[in-house]
Design a protein around this motif. Structure first.
Motif: not given
Length: 276
Positions: A193-206, A224-233
């Protein structure tokens, strides 16, 4: 992730381990290939096919208790249809009730009715090989951990029921042709896990979880996920767990670590990434 940022990880010890396995193949009766049931395609090292030639071949879909039950059966049925595979078993290495069934399958593959079967236990990092070996032996003989690279060398271990087990380090292959493979392997902890950016990988996972298992995400984080974009989630997840920096800003690094750990440990629910 962008293609030019694709994750690749093939340290020197993996190449060495692969050579050492090939040198021992003449001693092997059965190849036990361990896959992560949540990721049966990406967790399969294509180089292992060279080990199974002229050998009996058992595929263990380990961590089946963390994977989608409907997908489990679909993948088991699919893999049973492959020419090189003799047996497929859904498995949970922490469930000792599964041990007798695994031993019975190994004995059924006994090529020459040998009293002692030599089994190669192989697969990529962090799919549970050492835990499987410990379950077969009945006591802790190999070090385990929820991260890649815990097993460093090869060793023969004797188990009851006439089994000898060759424990091997987790081995990846030199290049992931599909950049998504590296991302997905990072989700299950098979990549350092030191060879990648965790924020990017976690965003892809979410993004994947919200697209395929939204109810599990909403239930775990009480959002509540309704009407939320990914950054808001992502922000809502951070807020729900109180992961804030001084000044009230969201702590994206800790939120990313939490998301990845919650998925790896099965807290999100029974999730399968490779869908059939």
């Amino acid at each position: 992730m962008e293609k030019n940022d694709a994750i690749q990880w093939y340290p020197g010890h993996m190449a060495k381990a692969s050579r050492q396995i090939r040198e021992k193949l003449k001693l092997i009766d059965i190849v036990v290939e361990v896959l992560d049931a949540r990721l049966p395609v990406a967790s399969k090292n294509p180089d292992i096919d060279q080990y199974t030639e002229h050998k009996r071949h058992l595929v263990l879909l380990n961590k089946a208790d963390l994977a989608d039950p409907d997908q489990n059966q679909k993948w088991a049925d699919y893999l049973k249809g492959r020419d090189s595979v003799d047996e497929v078993m859904l498995y949970n290495a922490f469930d000792q009730k599964k041990r007798p069934e695994l031993v019975a399958k190994l004995r059924s593959l006994n090529p020459k009715d040998k009293k002692q079967l030599k089994c190669l236990i192989c697969g990529i990092p962090n799919v549970g090989k050492s835990t499987i070996i410990n379950s077969l032996i009945g006591k802790k003989k190999t070090q385990i951990g929820n991260k890649p690279g815990v097993t460093k060398g090869q060793q023969w271990l004797t188990a009851p029921d006439g089994l000898m087990l060759l424990d091997t380090p987790g081995i990846l292959w030199p290049k992931f042709e599909d950049p998504e493979v590296g991302v997905h392997l990072a989700w299950i902890g098979s990549i350092k896990d030191t060879i990648f950016e965790k924020e990017n990988i976690a965003a892809d996972l979410l993004k994947f979880l919200v697209g395929h298992y939204p109810q599990d995400v909403a239930a775990l984080y009480k959002i509540d996920l309704a009407d939320k974009r990914l950054p808001e989630i992502f922000d809502a997840v951070a807020k729900s767990r109180g992961l804030l920096l001084r000044g009230g800003e969201y702590d994206y690094f800790r939120t990313s670590e939490m998301l990845l750990n919650d998925f790896k440990n099965g807290k999100v629910g029974r999730i399968t990434i490779d869908q059939r």
